[in-house]
Structures are given as C-alpha cells and as structure tokens.
Design an enzyme around this catalytic site. Structure first.
Site, PDB file in Angstrom:
ATOM      1  N   LYS A  43      29.325 -19.724 -31.918  1.00 10.20           N
ATOM      2  CA  LYS A  43      29.498 -20.914 -33.038  1.00 10.20           C
ATOM      3  C   LYS A  43      30.959 -20.821 -33.588  1.00 10.20           C
ATOM      4  O   LYS A  43      31.719 -21.566 -34.044  1.00 10.20           O
ATOM      5  CB  LYS A  43      28.490 -21.098 -34.044  1.00 10.20           C
ATOM      6  CG  LYS A  43      27.117 -21.291 -33.326  1.00 10.20           C
ATOM      7  CD  LYS A  43      26.192 -21.514 -34.600  1.00 10.20           C
ATOM      8  CE  LYS A  43      24.933 -21.950 -33.795  1.00 10.20           C
ATOM      9  NZ  LYS A  43      23.847 -20.901 -34.434  1.00 10.20           N
ATOM     10  N   GLY A  44      31.345 -19.260 -33.812  1.00 13.53           N
ATOM     11  CA  GLY A  44      32.377 -18.864 -34.945  1.00 13.53           C
ATOM     12  C   GLY A  44      33.794 -19.745 -34.574  1.00 13.53           C
ATOM     13  O   GLY A  44      34.457 -19.869 -35.593  1.00 13.53           O
ATOM     14  N   ASP A  57      37.206 -16.732 -33.105  1.00 13.36           N
ATOM     15  CA  ASP A  57      37.591 -16.402 -34.553  1.00 13.36           C
ATOM     16  C   ASP A  57      37.847 -15.110 -34.885  1.00 13.36           C
ATOM     17  O   ASP A  57      38.838 -14.867 -35.682  1.00 13.36           O
ATOM     18  CB  ASP A  57      36.188 -16.866 -35.348  1.00 13.36           C
ATOM     19  CG  ASP A  57      34.891 -16.177 -34.625  1.00 13.36           C
ATOM     20  OD1 ASP A  57      35.004 -15.388 -33.646  1.00 13.36           O
ATOM     21  OD2 ASP A  57      34.015 -16.239 -35.123  1.00 13.36           O
ATOM     22  N   ASP A  88      36.539  -7.905 -32.952  1.00 17.16           N
ATOM     23  CA  ASP A  88      36.293  -6.826 -33.691  1.00 17.16           C
ATOM     24  C   ASP A  88      36.303  -5.448 -32.980  1.00 17.16           C
ATOM     25  O   ASP A  88      37.493  -4.726 -32.686  1.00 17.16           O
ATOM     26  CB  ASP A  88      34.973  -6.895 -34.407  1.00 17.16           C
ATOM     27  CG  ASP A  88      34.347  -5.918 -35.244  1.00 17.16           C
ATOM     28  OD1 ASP A  88      35.256  -4.873 -35.584  1.00 17.16           O
ATOM     29  OD2 ASP A  88      33.355  -5.929 -36.091  1.00 17.16           O
ATOM     30  N   PHE A 119      33.775  -6.763 -43.307  1.00 20.55           N
ATOM     31  CA  PHE A 119      33.056  -7.932 -42.830  1.00 20.55           C
ATOM     32  C   PHE A 119      33.432  -9.059 -43.622  1.00 20.55           C
ATOM     33  O   PHE A 119      33.543  -9.066 -44.858  1.00 20.55           O
ATOM     34  CB  PHE A 119      31.584  -7.596 -43.204  1.00 20.55           C
ATOM     35  CG  PHE A 119      30.905  -8.798 -42.327  1.00 20.55           C
ATOM     36  CD1 PHE A 119      30.737  -8.514 -40.862  1.00 20.55           C
ATOM     37  CD2 PHE A 119      30.329  -9.827 -42.701  1.00 20.55           C
ATOM     38  CE1 PHE A 119      29.776  -9.467 -40.234  1.00 20.55           C
ATOM     39  CE2 PHE A 119      29.589 -10.745 -42.279  1.00 20.55           C
ATOM     40  CZ  PHE A 119      29.291 -10.755 -40.866  1.00 20.55           C
ATOM     41  N   ASP A 133      30.285 -16.524 -40.144  1.00 22.52           N
ATOM     42  CA  ASP A 133      29.063 -16.824 -41.020  1.00 22.52           C
ATOM     43  C   ASP A 133      28.357 -15.266 -41.544  1.00 22.52           C
ATOM     44  O   ASP A 133      28.891 -14.216 -40.893  1.00 22.52           O
ATOM     45  CB  ASP A 133      27.868 -17.222 -40.454  1.00 22.52           C
ATOM     46  CG  ASP A 133      27.145 -16.421 -39.239  1.00 22.52           C
ATOM     47  OD1 ASP A 133      28.000 -15.804 -38.417  1.00 22.52           O
ATOM     48  OD2 ASP A 133      25.984 -16.392 -39.107  1.00 22.52           O
TER      49      ASP A 133
HETATM   50  P1  5GP Z   1      33.383  -7.769 -31.131  1.00 20.02           P
HETATM   51  O1  5GP Z   1      32.292  -7.714 -29.779  1.00 20.02           O
HETATM   52  O2  5GP Z   1      34.898  -7.983 -31.068  1.00 20.02           O
HETATM   53  O3  5GP Z   1      32.898  -6.474 -31.882  1.00 20.02           O
HETATM   54  O4  5GP Z   1      32.633  -8.777 -32.020  1.00 20.02           O
HETATM   55  C1  5GP Z   1      32.580 -10.226 -31.807  1.00 20.02           C
HETATM   56  C2  5GP Z   1      31.916 -10.837 -32.419  1.00 20.02           C
HETATM   57  O5  5GP Z   1      31.314 -10.089 -33.720  1.00 20.02           O
HETATM   58  C3  5GP Z   1      32.492 -12.122 -33.316  1.00 20.02           C
HETATM   59  O6  5GP Z   1      32.616 -13.185 -32.431  1.00 20.02           O
HETATM   60  C4  5GP Z   1      31.695 -12.418 -34.451  1.00 20.02           C
HETATM   61  O7  5GP Z   1      30.734 -13.256 -34.101  1.00 20.02           O
HETATM   62  C5  5GP Z   1      31.180 -10.984 -34.871  1.00 20.02           C
HETATM   63  N1  5GP Z   1      32.100 -10.349 -35.932  1.00 20.02           N
HETATM   64  C6  5GP Z   1      32.796  -9.287 -35.967  1.00 20.02           C
HETATM   65  N2  5GP Z   1      33.248  -9.188 -37.139  1.00 20.02           N
HETATM   66  C7  5GP Z   1      32.969  -9.982 -37.854  1.00 20.02           C
HETATM   67  C8  5GP Z   1      33.079 -10.132 -39.434  1.00 20.02           C
HETATM   68  O8  5GP Z   1      33.748  -9.577 -40.033  1.00 20.02           O
HETATM   69  N3  5GP Z   1      32.389 -11.355 -39.752  1.00 20.02           N
HETATM   70  C9  5GP Z   1      31.618 -12.190 -39.101  1.00 20.02           C
HETATM   71  N4  5GP Z   1      31.052 -13.176 -39.780  1.00 20.02           N
HETATM   72  N5  5GP Z   1      31.386 -12.038 -37.948  1.00 20.02           N
HETATM   73  C10 5GP Z   1      31.939 -10.909 -37.118  1.00 20.02           C
END
Ligand code: 5GP
Length: 177
Positions: free
Chosen positions: A41-42, A98, A101, A150, A157
């Site tokens: 959703k982000g 969005d 990470d 975060f 969210d």
């Molecule tokens: P990754 O797989 O790149 O570690 O993380 C991707 C997903 O983790 C993002 O699409 C998001 O949903 C969630 N995420 C990672 N960091 C954050 C953050 O700082 N805040 C929020 N709300 N979601 C995060």
C-alpha cells in the site's frame, strides 16, 4: 504508545522532490510510453503525485506485497497479495516504491518481473535508507537518502496508521514493544 518524532522531510521538500523526479523520468522516457507499477500500500501517495509530474503517456498497474516478520524490520520473505493485471512483455516498466530499506523486497520484485520479459525495468522510490542495502539495488529515481530510522507518513504506516500524513516523520520507537 508510539509517538511521532521529528519531521524529517516536509511537505514542501516532498513537492520539490516529486517535481525533480517527474522531470527526470519525463526526459528519460521522452517519445515513449511508460507503465508505472505501484507497490501497495505504501507507494500510493508517491504514485499519485509522481504520475502528475510526468508528461509522457503513462499506464498504471499495482502489485500488493506483504513481508513476513515483525512490524519494523524486513525479513526479505515476500508474499504477493495482488499480482499485476496486465502483461508487461516489451513494456517500459517503472516500479514505484515508498521506501527501499534492506532492498530485499525490491530485489524479490525485480526477479519476479524480469522473467516476464519487460523491455526495461527501473525503480523510483521516494526514500532510500542509507547503508542498509544487503544487495546493491539501483534506484534510478530517488527522492531522498535517509538515515536508518523507522519513518512514517506520506504512505508509510506504523500498525496501519499515519499513512495520511503529508510529511515524513521519524517514529519515536522508544516505547515500542
Ligand atoms: P526492504 O525489503 O527494502 O527492507 O523494505 C521494504 C518495505 O519495508 C517497505 O516497502 C516498507 O513497507 C517497509 N519499511 C521499510 N522501512 C520502513 C520505514 O522506515 N517505515 C515504514 N513505515 N515502513 C518501512
């Protein structure tokens, strides 16, 4: 109870980044046609704003994914909740996120979409967390590099809340379980 900490990126800064990213994308795809794929959703806010800053013809599709694991850390194990509605073979695809990470979610998506034989696949993300990518991911269009806190707001969210904030703020995790 969690609380909203400092505003990290203001509404004005987001507007400026969207305009810049939209201009870059419009120049790079000039004369072509783009399929924007928003990751729900982000990415819904980035998707809506970025689309309006792009001047080449655009079509839209969405995928919904959820990562297993706890709320504030990525595990890299991704479940597809909603797949694309359309074929992407020979299309120029722009994945819209969005935040990147660890990069595990986007890496999974890239592997999943590459076998479908798109003409090209690029990534646009409003936020990229610095230093945390477990595998280097080329995010060609990015709003901001941010430190590894975060964050919430502008689509992001915590426990389903705060997506509607028009700015991006650090969530004060001091009191989180
Ligand atoms: P990754 O797989 O790149 O570690 O993380 C991707 C997903 O983790 C993002 O699409 C998001 O949903 C969630 N995420 C990672 N960091 C954050 C953050 O700082 N805040 C929020 N709300 N979601 C995060």
């Amino acid at each position: 109870m969690e609380t909203i900490g400092n505003v990290l990126i203001s509404e004005q800064q987001i507007d400026d980044a969207i305009a810049r990213m939209g201009a870059e994308i419009s120049a790079d795809y000039a004369g072509g046609e783009l399929l924007m794929v928003g990751i729900l959703k982000g990415a819904f806010m980035t998707m809506a704003d970025l689309a309006r800053a792009i001047t080449v013809p655009v079509q839209f599709d969405f995928m919904a994914v959820s990562s297993y694991g706890d709320a504030t850390k990525s595990t890299g194990v991704v479940r597809i909740l909603k797949d694309l509605d359309q074929e992407i073979s020979n299309r120029d695809v722009l994945i819209v996120e969005d935040i990147v990470d660890t990069g595990l979610t986007i890496r999974y998506l890239l592997e999943n979409l590459r076998v479908r034989k798109a003409a090209s696949i690029e990534i646009a993300s409003m936020l990229v967390k610095e230093g945390l990518q477990e595998t280097p991911i080329e995010v060609k269009y990015r709003g901001f590099n941010i430190p590894p806190d975060f964050v919430v707001g502008y689509g992001l969210d915590y426990a389903g809340l705060y997506r509607n904030l028009p700015y991006i703020a650090v969530l004060d995790e001091g009191n989180l379980p």
